[in-house]
Design a protein around this motif. Structure first.
Motif, PDB file in Angstrom:
ATOM      1  N   ARG A 123      52.268  -3.138 -21.689  1.00 34.45           N
ATOM      2  CA  ARG A 123      50.788  -3.374 -21.865  1.00 34.45           C
ATOM      3  C   ARG A 123      50.126  -4.404 -20.976  1.00 34.45           C
ATOM      4  NH1 ARG A 123      46.880  -2.041 -25.795  1.00 34.45           N
ATOM      5  NH2 ARG A 123      44.820  -2.021 -24.885  1.00 34.45           N
ATOM      6  N   ALA A 124      50.992  -5.189 -20.497  1.00 33.53           N
ATOM      7  CA  ALA A 124      50.593  -6.247 -19.522  1.00 33.53           C
ATOM      8  C   ALA A 124      50.051  -5.681 -18.156  1.00 33.53           C
ATOM      9  CB  ALA A 124      51.689  -7.027 -19.130  1.00 33.53           C
ATOM     10  N   PHE A 125      50.703  -4.497 -17.768  1.00 31.19           N
ATOM     11  CA  PHE A 125      50.316  -3.797 -16.519  1.00 31.19           C
ATOM     12  C   PHE A 125      49.725  -2.487 -16.439  1.00 31.19           C
ATOM     13  CE2 PHE A 125      53.762  -7.032 -15.887  1.00 31.19           C
ATOM     14  CZ  PHE A 125      53.132  -8.029 -15.012  1.00 31.19           C
ATOM     15  N   VAL A 126      49.799  -1.522 -17.743  1.00 30.10           N
ATOM     16  CA  VAL A 126      49.301  -0.336 -17.889  1.00 30.10           C
ATOM     17  C   VAL A 126      48.867  -0.184 -19.129  1.00 30.10           C
ATOM     18  CG1 VAL A 126      49.687   2.227 -17.599  1.00 30.10           C
ATOM     19  CG2 VAL A 126      50.678   0.539 -16.048  1.00 30.10           C
ATOM     20  N   PHE A 163      50.489  -4.638  -5.303  1.00 29.28           N
ATOM     21  CA  PHE A 163      49.535  -4.150  -6.513  1.00 29.28           C
ATOM     22  C   PHE A 163      50.540  -3.280  -6.928  1.00 29.28           C
ATOM     23  CE2 PHE A 163      47.536  -0.158  -7.478  1.00 29.28           C
ATOM     24  CZ  PHE A 163      46.690  -0.358  -8.500  1.00 29.28           C
ATOM     25  N   ASP A 164      50.213  -3.539  -8.562  1.00 29.55           N
ATOM     26  CA  ASP A 164      50.974  -2.735  -9.593  1.00 29.55           C
ATOM     27  C   ASP A 164      52.474  -3.323  -9.603  1.00 29.55           C
ATOM     28  OD1 ASP A 164      49.302  -1.296 -11.011  1.00 29.55           O
ATOM     29  OD2 ASP A 164      49.663   0.592 -10.234  1.00 29.55           O
ATOM     30  N   GLU A 165      52.550  -4.239  -9.021  1.00 31.16           N
ATOM     31  CA  GLU A 165      54.188  -4.988  -9.220  1.00 31.16           C
ATOM     32  C   GLU A 165      54.119  -5.646 -10.619  1.00 31.16           C
ATOM     33  OE1 GLU A 165      57.397  -7.573  -6.759  1.00 31.16           O
ATOM     34  OE2 GLU A 165      55.540  -7.348  -5.879  1.00 31.16           O
ATOM     35  N   ALA A 166      55.115  -5.083 -11.352  1.00 35.94           N
ATOM     36  CA  ALA A 166      55.199  -5.535 -12.746  1.00 35.94           C
ATOM     37  C   ALA A 166      56.168  -6.919 -12.825  1.00 35.94           C
ATOM     38  CB  ALA A 166      55.926  -4.409 -13.848  1.00 35.94           C
ATOM     39  N   PRO A 207      44.423 -11.250 -17.252  1.00 34.57           N
ATOM     40  CA  PRO A 207      45.277 -12.467 -16.607  1.00 34.57           C
ATOM     41  C   PRO A 207      46.718 -11.993 -16.132  1.00 34.57           C
ATOM     42  CG  PRO A 207      44.250 -13.063 -19.001  1.00 34.57           C
ATOM     43  CD  PRO A 207      43.984 -11.457 -18.370  1.00 34.57           C
ATOM     44  N   SER A 208      47.230 -10.853 -16.203  1.00 33.02           N
ATOM     45  CA  SER A 208      48.307 -10.367 -16.047  1.00 33.02           C
ATOM     46  C   SER A 208      48.555  -9.452 -14.546  1.00 33.02           C
ATOM     47  CB  SER A 208      49.225  -9.473 -16.967  1.00 33.02           C
ATOM     48  OG  SER A 208      48.282  -8.338 -17.504  1.00 33.02           O
ATOM     49  N   GLU A 209      47.101  -9.518 -14.166  1.00 32.47           N
ATOM     50  CA  GLU A 209      47.066  -8.735 -13.033  1.00 32.47           C
ATOM     51  C   GLU A 209      45.931  -9.139 -12.098  1.00 32.47           C
ATOM     52  OE1 GLU A 209      48.181  -4.028 -14.479  1.00 32.47           O
ATOM     53  OE2 GLU A 209      46.075  -4.678 -14.061  1.00 32.47           O
TER      54      GLU A 209
END
Length: 253
Positions: A123-126, A163-166, A207-209
């Motif tokens: 959930r932090a990224f998607v 971008f989109d690096e988890a 905040p996570s992205e």
């Protein structure tokens, strides 16, 4: 005017997704606009289409209020910098693909975690895919955008993570606390420029992205302490929808 590279990004408040999803949506209406027609100060790179993600569209679409705020940001950036929109409105099929792909990898990497922990990590990224009119995925509303900085030639600038690096480095404030090196200082300055420009234009940040900002969706309403969101699920206009309107038929998205 205060130099944005000197103003730290504030310590974030992690989103309360339960409270966010409970906020009502009084959709302000207005269709989606193609951002690719914008002036050279605002560039687009439909990243998921470029990466070959199934169902991704070759244009970045957003609500008009979002579009105009992005133009404001682009025009206010320091000389030599440009704003690039990597993603905005996102089809459900793409949201489903992104979430399932990340969850599958998290299940492999964190096999010792329980299901709730793995979903929290994802959930932090998607966001979980949802077309529920009361709790839509943010990008389905046309109010969420993923942005980055480029130089005067349109070359994307290094921001400290892809971008989109988890990973931890993708958290917006990561370089506020990272070891002090030339690379860290450069990334910190760029993230500050982007953050302060977007916030001043009315957006809020996930905040996570470092790349994700919202205007008008439920996350925006929660961070702004606004009683209701402005935008629910949406989609670009279609030829079928235009025919339906012209014939006075009920429209089905």
């Amino acid at each position: 005017m205060t130099d944005p590279t000197l103003s730290p990004i504030p310590a974030p408040t992690d989103p309360d997704w339960t409270a966010i999803g409970a906020l009502p949506i009084a959709d302000a209406g207005g269709g989606l606009m193609p951002l690719g027609l914008a002036t050279p100060t605002l560039r687009t790179l439909p990243i998921y289409h470029a990466l070959g993600v199934p169902g991704a569209v070759p244009e970045c679409w957003a609500r008009e209020a979002v579009y105009r705020r992005l133009l404001t940001v682009a025009r206010r950036l320091p000389a030599g910098l440009g704003l690039v929109v990597l993603d905005a409105w996102r089809p459900y099929a793409v949201q489903r693909y992104l979430y399932d792909t990340l969850m599958g990898l998290i299940e492999i990497r964190y096999a010792d975690h329980d299901e709730a922990e793995r979903r929290h990590l994802a959930r932090a990224f998607v966001s979980p895919p949802s077309v529920n009119a009361e709790r839509p995925s943010p990008h389905l509303t046309g109010g969420a955008v993923d942005v980055a900085l480029c130089d005067a030639d349109g070359v994307l600038l290094e921001m400290g993570s892809a971008f989109d690096e988890a990973c931890a480095a993708s958290h917006t404030v990561h370089f506020e606390h990272a070891a002090d090196s030339e690379a860290a200082r450069t990334c910190r300055a760029r993230r500050r420029i982007l953050y302060h420009a977007m916030i001043e234009a009315g957006f809020v940040n996930l905040p996570s992205e470092w790349w994700h900002y919202s205007y008008g969706d439920q996350m925006w309403a929660w961070y702004r302490d606004t009683p209701q969101a402005l935008f629910g699920p949406s989609a670009p206009d279609s030829l079928e929808a235009r025919f339906q309107r012209s014939l006075g038929l009920p429209q089905v998205r």
